[in-house]
Design a protein around this motif. Structure first.
Motif, PDB file in Angstrom:
ATOM      1  N   ARG A   1       0.976  -1.124   0.027  1.00  0.00           N
ATOM      2  CA  ARG A   1      -0.041  -0.028  -0.035  1.00  0.00           C
ATOM      3  C   ARG A   1       0.847   1.142  -0.052  1.00  0.00           C
ATOM      4  O   ARG A   1       1.756   1.316   0.865  1.00  0.00           O
ATOM      5  N   ILE A   2       0.527   2.134  -0.983  1.00  0.00           N
ATOM      6  CA  ILE A   2       1.708   3.099  -1.138  1.00  0.00           C
ATOM      7  C   ILE A   2       0.819   4.622  -0.859  1.00  0.00           C
ATOM      8  O   ILE A   2      -0.106   4.959  -1.392  1.00  0.00           O
ATOM      9  N   ALA A   3       1.301   5.394   0.239  1.00  0.00           N
ATOM     10  CA  ALA A   3       0.691   6.640   0.341  1.00  0.00           C
ATOM     11  C   ALA A   3       1.313   7.667  -0.247  1.00  0.00           C
ATOM     12  O   ALA A   3       2.349   7.790  -0.334  1.00  0.00           O
ATOM     13  N   CYS A   4       0.315   8.227  -1.170  1.00  0.00           N
ATOM     14  CA  CYS A   4       0.735   9.121  -2.248  1.00  0.00           C
ATOM     15  C   CYS A   4       0.032  10.463  -2.425  1.00  0.00           C
ATOM     16  O   CYS A   4      -0.992  10.904  -1.993  1.00  0.00           O
ATOM     17  N   GLN A   5       1.200  11.459  -2.477  1.00  0.00           N
ATOM     18  CA  GLN A   5       0.526  12.846  -2.867  1.00  0.00           C
ATOM     19  C   GLN A   5       0.077  12.596  -4.353  1.00  0.00           C
ATOM     20  O   GLN A   5       0.650  11.943  -5.060  1.00  0.00           O
ATOM     21  N   TYR A   6      -1.014  13.420  -4.522  1.00  0.00           N
ATOM     22  CA  TYR A   6      -1.489  13.533  -6.179  1.00  0.00           C
ATOM     23  C   TYR A   6      -0.523  13.318  -7.080  1.00  0.00           C
ATOM     24  O   TYR A   6      -0.387  12.633  -7.936  1.00  0.00           O
ATOM     25  N   ASN A   7       0.289  14.319  -6.989  1.00  0.00           N
ATOM     26  CA  ASN A   7       1.391  14.420  -8.103  1.00  0.00           C
ATOM     27  C   ASN A   7       2.502  13.617  -8.183  1.00  0.00           C
ATOM     28  O   ASN A   7       3.211  13.659  -9.191  1.00  0.00           O
ATOM     29  N   HIS A   8       2.801  12.620  -7.249  1.00  0.00           N
ATOM     30  CA  HIS A   8       3.773  11.848  -7.224  1.00  0.00           C
ATOM     31  C   HIS A   8       3.330  10.667  -7.964  1.00  0.00           C
ATOM     32  O   HIS A   8       4.194   9.818  -8.495  1.00  0.00           O
ATOM     33  N   ILE A   9       2.040  10.247  -8.005  1.00  0.00           N
ATOM     34  CA  ILE A   9       1.519   9.059  -8.655  1.00  0.00           C
ATOM     35  C   ILE A   9       1.988   8.757 -10.156  1.00  0.00           C
ATOM     36  O   ILE A   9       2.855   7.847 -10.272  1.00  0.00           O
ATOM     37  N   PRO A  10       2.103   9.751 -10.984  1.00  0.00           N
ATOM     38  CA  PRO A  10       2.719   9.582 -12.368  1.00  0.00           C
ATOM     39  C   PRO A  10       4.017   8.972 -12.494  1.00  0.00           C
ATOM     40  O   PRO A  10       4.512   8.649 -13.271  1.00  0.00           O
TER      41      PRO A  10
END
Length: 280
Positions: free
Chosen positions: A46-55
């Motif tokens: 499970r990866i906790a992500c900031q919106y702009n990190h996903i790509p």
């Protein structure tokens, strides 16, 4: 003791998207840390992500998928993400075929009245299971979790006594009690209640998590809760000084993300912060 049938249990590990971005030769590191699923007790990453990190972490996600792991994305700071941007990122997650999606109220500032709209946006684009990860900064964690359940969430994060960073999370004992009442289910709750009054109560006294007016104010002022957590473990600041520092942080537009340098300046008195505050 609580007996759990192993066939009903899946173990997961939580990682931060920022860690993926910091590490050079990321895939080589992942190969060392995460052997093929057959060799690991972990089944979900499970990866906790900031919106702009996903790509930026798609290559890493694809590697972990090829290694046999299920992938869950935990999208943080949902209060900052517009419905249009949420749909955009969900389309990307559909394209790369992750398994699960959670939205996280990282600042604990979302009100129950907002949950229906978030869930509706998710369901318009995402056809798999989704969940909620709520924080209790404003006292809405339980209400928000139940509201998400009402509007389609099937994965509900909770912890005993709300154990978690700062103000903590949805309390498992309260959530279980409400689900038993609302859904007319018959989950055996006594073992959970026993845990709250025993071991976990001692942990809470030691680590001092839980809601307070400071976390509530920070949530309303869009201040990252880690600032409050750091202030509360520093006994140099009394109540009034803490309130003044919160007002100071509220004027700094970048405090929606946690800056260790800023808190170090406050804690180490490298800037004469309180004098500046008093003069204002």
């Amino acid at each position: 003791k609580i007996k759990i049938k192993k066939k009903n249990v899946e173990y997961f590990i939580m990682l931060n998207s920022s860690d993926f971005l910091k590490i050079k030769n990321n895939i080589e590191i992942l190969k060392q840390k995460f052997p093929y699923k057959q060799k690991s007790i972990i089944s979900i990453i499970r990866i906790a992500c900031q919106y702009n990190h996903i790509p930026k972490i798609i290559e890493s996600i694809n590697f972990l998928k090829k290694s046999g792991y299920k992938i869950a994305i935990n999208l943080m700071q949902i209060h900052k993400i517009s419905p249009k941007d949420l749909q955009k990122i969900l389309k990307l997650l559909n394209k790369i075929k992750i398994n699960y999606f959670y939205f996280a109220d990282s600042f604990g500032s979302i009100r129950p009245s907002q949950i229906k709209g978030i869930c509706h946006t998710i369901k318009s684009t995402w056809k798999k299971e989704f969940g909620i990860h709520a924080h209790d900064n404003c006292g809405y964690a339980l209400s928000n979790t139940l509201e998400a359940l009402k509007h389609g969430a099937s994965m509900l994060d909770s912890t005993i006594l709300g154990m978690g960073r700062g103000a903590g999370n949805t309390k498992t004992e309260q959530l279980l009690t409400e689900i038993n009442y609302l859904k007319k289910t018959k989950y055996i709750s006594q073992p959970i209640y026993n845990l709250t009054e025993g071991y976990f109560k001692k942990l809470q006294a030691k680590y001092n998590w839980g809601s307070s007016i400071y976390y509530h104010l920070a949530a309303n002022k869009n201040i990252h809760p880690s600032y409050i957590q750091e202030l509360l473990i520093d006994d140099r600041f009394d109540h009034n000084e803490t309130l003044k520092i919160i007002e100071f942080l509220a004027k700094n537009k970048s405090t929606y993300s946690y800056d260790t340098n800023l808190i170090k300046k406050i804690n180490n008195h490298k800037i004469n912060l309180l004098e500046n505050l008093k003069s204002n």
